[in-house]
Design a protein around this motif. Structure first.
Motif, short mmCIF file in Angstrom:
data_model
loop_
_atom_site.label_atom_id
_atom_site.label_comp_id
_atom_site.label_asym_id
_atom_site.label_seq_id
_atom_site.Cartn_x
_atom_site.Cartn_y
_atom_site.Cartn_z
N THR A 18 132.73 30.25 -36.29
CA THR A 18 132.08 31.09 -37.31
C THR A 18 130.83 31.74 -36.74
N ARG A 19 130.02 30.99 -36.01
CA ARG A 19 128.82 31.56 -35.38
C ARG A 19 129.20 32.61 -34.33
N GLU A 20 130.21 32.30 -33.53
CA GLU A 20 130.65 33.26 -32.51
C GLU A 20 131.09 34.56 -33.17
N PHE A 21 131.82 34.46 -34.28
CA PHE A 21 132.32 35.64 -34.96
C PHE A 21 131.20 36.45 -35.61
N TYR A 22 130.40 35.81 -36.46
CA TYR A 22 129.40 36.54 -37.24
C TYR A 22 128.17 36.94 -36.41
N VAL A 23 127.71 36.07 -35.54
CA VAL A 23 126.48 36.35 -34.79
C VAL A 23 126.79 37.09 -33.49
N ASP A 24 127.61 36.49 -32.63
CA ASP A 24 127.87 37.09 -31.32
C ASP A 24 128.71 38.36 -31.42
N PHE A 25 129.74 38.36 -32.28
CA PHE A 25 130.63 39.51 -32.36
C PHE A 25 130.13 40.57 -33.34
N LEU A 26 129.95 40.20 -34.60
CA LEU A 26 129.57 41.21 -35.61
C LEU A 26 128.10 41.60 -35.55
N GLY A 27 127.26 40.82 -34.89
CA GLY A 27 125.85 41.18 -34.74
C GLY A 27 124.97 40.78 -35.91
N PHE A 28 125.41 39.84 -36.72
CA PHE A 28 124.57 39.33 -37.80
C PHE A 28 123.57 38.34 -37.23
N GLN A 29 122.53 38.04 -37.99
CA GLN A 29 121.58 37.01 -37.59
C GLN A 29 121.65 35.88 -38.61
N VAL A 30 121.35 34.67 -38.17
CA VAL A 30 121.30 33.54 -39.08
C VAL A 30 119.93 33.55 -39.76
N ASP A 31 119.91 33.66 -41.08
CA ASP A 31 118.66 33.66 -41.84
C ASP A 31 118.19 32.24 -42.12
N TRP A 32 119.12 31.38 -42.51
CA TRP A 32 118.79 29.98 -42.77
C TRP A 32 120.07 29.16 -42.81
N GLU A 33 119.88 27.86 -42.63
CA GLU A 33 120.98 26.90 -42.69
C GLU A 33 120.55 25.73 -43.56
N HIS A 34 121.53 25.08 -44.21
CA HIS A 34 121.21 23.91 -45.02
C HIS A 34 122.35 22.90 -44.94
N ARG A 35 121.96 21.62 -44.86
CA ARG A 35 122.87 20.49 -45.00
C ARG A 35 122.15 19.46 -45.87
N PHE A 36 122.87 18.83 -46.78
CA PHE A 36 122.25 17.80 -47.60
C PHE A 36 121.89 16.58 -46.77
N GLU A 37 122.71 16.29 -45.76
CA GLU A 37 122.44 15.22 -44.80
C GLU A 37 123.03 15.65 -43.47
N GLY A 38 122.71 14.92 -42.43
CA GLY A 38 123.10 15.31 -41.07
C GLY A 38 124.58 15.55 -40.84
N ASN A 39 125.45 14.77 -41.48
CA ASN A 39 126.89 14.95 -41.25
C ASN A 39 127.58 15.68 -42.39
N PHE A 40 126.83 16.30 -43.27
CA PHE A 40 127.40 17.05 -44.39
C PHE A 40 127.78 18.46 -43.94
N PRO A 41 128.61 19.15 -44.74
CA PRO A 41 129.01 20.51 -44.37
C PRO A 41 127.83 21.48 -44.32
N LEU A 42 127.99 22.50 -43.53
CA LEU A 42 126.98 23.54 -43.35
C LEU A 42 127.08 24.57 -44.46
#
Length: 125
Positions: A18-42
Motif C-alpha cells: 500500500t505504501r509502495e503504491f500510494y507514496v512511491d508510485f502515485l506520489g502521495f505523502q503520508v499525513d498521519w498514521e494511527h494504531r490502537f496498539e502496536g499489533n493492531f491494524p493501520l
C-alpha cells in the motif's frame, strides 16, 4: 448550511504494498498514521495536492473493491509521471470516456479502483 469535502476510506491489506503504491508510485505523502496498539491494524491518511484519502486495515471500516473518481488538471501529464517510474504492478493508460473527457484508472493492492480524470471546465466544481 453547507457541505464540506468528502474523504473516502479505502481498505488496505498489505501495508508495504500500500505504501509502495500510494507514496512511491502515485506520489502521495503520508499525513498521519494511527494504531490502537502496536499489533493492531493501520489506519492512515495520505494526500497529494487537494486530494485526501484514508486507508484502513480494520475489518468493517470499508470493503475492498471500492471505486472513486479523482479530478486532475492534466491526466496525461500524470500518466507520463507514473509511467516514468516503471512501477512493476501497473502501466496505466489514458482513455477517452464515452461521456467526454480523458481518464486513467488504476487498481490499488486491495482491488480499489482509482480513476483520475480531467475536470470539464464547462461544469462547475
Amino acid at each position: 448550511m453547507s457541505l464540506g469535502t468528502v474523504t473516502p476510506i479505502l481498505r488496505l491489506f498489505d501495508e508495504t504494498m500500500t505504501r509502495e503504491f500510494y507514496v512511491d508510485f502515485l506520489g502521495f505523502q503520508v499525513d498521519w498514521e494511527h494504531r490502537f496498539e502496536g499489533n493492531f491494524p493501520l489506519y492512515m491518511q495520505v494526500s497529494r495536492d487537494g486530494c485526501l484519502l484514508q486507508l484502513s486495515g480494520h475489518f468493517g471500516d470499508c470493503c475492498p473493491g471500492a471505486a472513486i473518481r479523482i479530478t486532475t488538471t492534466d491526466v496525461d501529464a500524470y500518466q507520463a509521471e507514473l509511467l516514468a517510474k516503471e512501477y512493476r504492478h501497473a502501466r496505466p493508460g489514458v482513455t477517452e470516456a464515452p461521456w467526454g473527457g480523458r481518464e486513467m484508472s488504476i487498481q490499488d493492492p486491495a482491488g480499489n479502483r482509482l480513476t483520475f480524470y480531467n475536470r470539464d471546465p464547462e461544469i462547475s466544481a
